[in-house]
Write a protein that holds these residues in place. Structure first.
Motif, PDB file in Angstrom:
ATOM      1  N   UNK A 198       0.403 -11.238  -1.864  1.00 21.95           N
ATOM      2  CA  UNK A 198      -1.042 -11.369  -2.109  1.00 21.95           C
ATOM      3  C   UNK A 198      -1.751 -10.023  -2.042  1.00 21.95           C
ATOM      4  N   UNK A 199      -1.227  -9.091  -1.248  1.00 18.10           N
ATOM      5  CA  UNK A 199      -1.830  -7.761  -1.156  1.00 18.10           C
ATOM      6  C   UNK A 199      -1.554  -6.930  -2.413  1.00 18.10           C
ATOM      7  N   UNK A 200      -0.416  -7.180  -3.060  1.00 19.88           N
ATOM      8  CA  UNK A 200      -0.016  -6.429  -4.240  1.00 19.88           C
ATOM      9  C   UNK A 200      -0.761  -6.933  -5.482  1.00 19.88           C
ATOM     10  N   UNK A 231       7.893  -5.034  -6.165  1.00 21.75           N
ATOM     11  CA  UNK A 231       7.508  -5.592  -4.864  1.00 21.75           C
ATOM     12  C   UNK A 231       7.468  -7.105  -4.917  1.00 21.75           C
ATOM     13  N   UNK A 232       6.880  -7.651  -5.969  1.00 19.69           N
ATOM     14  CA  UNK A 232       6.817  -9.112  -6.109  1.00 19.69           C
ATOM     15  C   UNK A 232       8.223  -9.694  -6.218  1.00 19.69           C
ATOM     16  N   UNK A 265      14.836   4.942  -5.521  1.00 21.94           N
ATOM     17  CA  UNK A 265      14.568   4.529  -6.899  1.00 21.94           C
ATOM     18  C   UNK A 265      13.160   3.949  -7.000  1.00 21.94           C
ATOM     19  N   UNK A 266      12.776   3.163  -6.005  1.00 26.05           N
ATOM     20  CA  UNK A 266      11.446   2.530  -6.007  1.00 26.05           C
ATOM     21  C   UNK A 266      10.334   3.582  -6.111  1.00 26.05           C
ATOM     22  N   UNK A 268       3.190   2.823 -10.998  1.00 28.59           N
ATOM     23  CA  UNK A 268       2.456   1.887 -10.128  1.00 28.59           C
ATOM     24  C   UNK A 268       2.624   0.444 -10.600  1.00 28.59           C
ATOM     25  N   UNK A 269       2.585   0.222 -11.904  1.00 29.67           N
ATOM     26  CA  UNK A 269       2.747  -1.129 -12.451  1.00 29.67           C
ATOM     27  C   UNK A 269       4.143  -1.675 -12.140  1.00 29.67           C
TER      28      UNK A 269
END
Length: 157
Positions: A154-156, A91-92, A78-79, A84-85
């Motif tokens: 932090x990477x996202x 992810x967060x 599903x992911x 992208x948004x």
């Protein structure tokens, strides 16, 4: 951000080396157990317990390490369909849930487990070491998972 990246690289290097040492000791321990059992007809009692404790440490530290590498087991069918948004938002959210779990269960719960077993003076049967030291890997792994999840967020962002 730069400080977080340097800490990430340092922790990775230390954790990788530590896990290689644990795995090497586990291999030597199991080989010694097999050698002594079949060739000497004697089996030291501590080898089984050491192998069990090493596997516990290796598993929990490996779980934390894989969280940092974003290589942990996921079902992302599903992911992958998200934009992208929405992937960033998901992810967060996922990393936040991981932080919550690691904090409540591993840091707080594991910390209490370590405290109680050390306070009660529980010893392992064969090695006669305090079980609190064996259980210490739970809050340590929880702390590593929290760090790695913060790094992943932090990477996202």
């Amino acid at each position: 951000m730069i400080l977080l990246g340097k800490a990430y690289q340092t922790i990775n290097r230390v954790l990788e080396k530590f896990m290689v040492i644990i795995f090497s000791l586990l291999i030597v321990d199991v080989l010694a157990q097999v050698f002594s059992r079949y060739l000497l007809s004697y089996s030291p009692s501590f080898t089984e317990e050491f192998a069990r404790f090493s596997l516990i440490w290796l598993s929990l530290l490996g779980m934390a390490y894989l969280t940092g590498q974003r290589e942990h087991l996921t079902m992302d069918y599903v992911y992958q369909k998200f934009s992208e948004q929405n992937k960033k938002k998901a992810t967060i959210f996922i990393e936040s849930i991981i932080i919550l779990f690691a904090t409540v269960v591993m840091l707080i719960g594991g910390g209490n487990l370590v405290y109680i077993t050390l306070d009660l003076g529980q010893l392992s049967s064969a090695l006669q070491i305090p079980l609190g030291y064996v259980y210490m890997v739970v809050p340590v792994s929880g702390l590593l998972i929290v760090f790695y999840s913060i790094h992943n967020i932090s990477k996202v962002s």
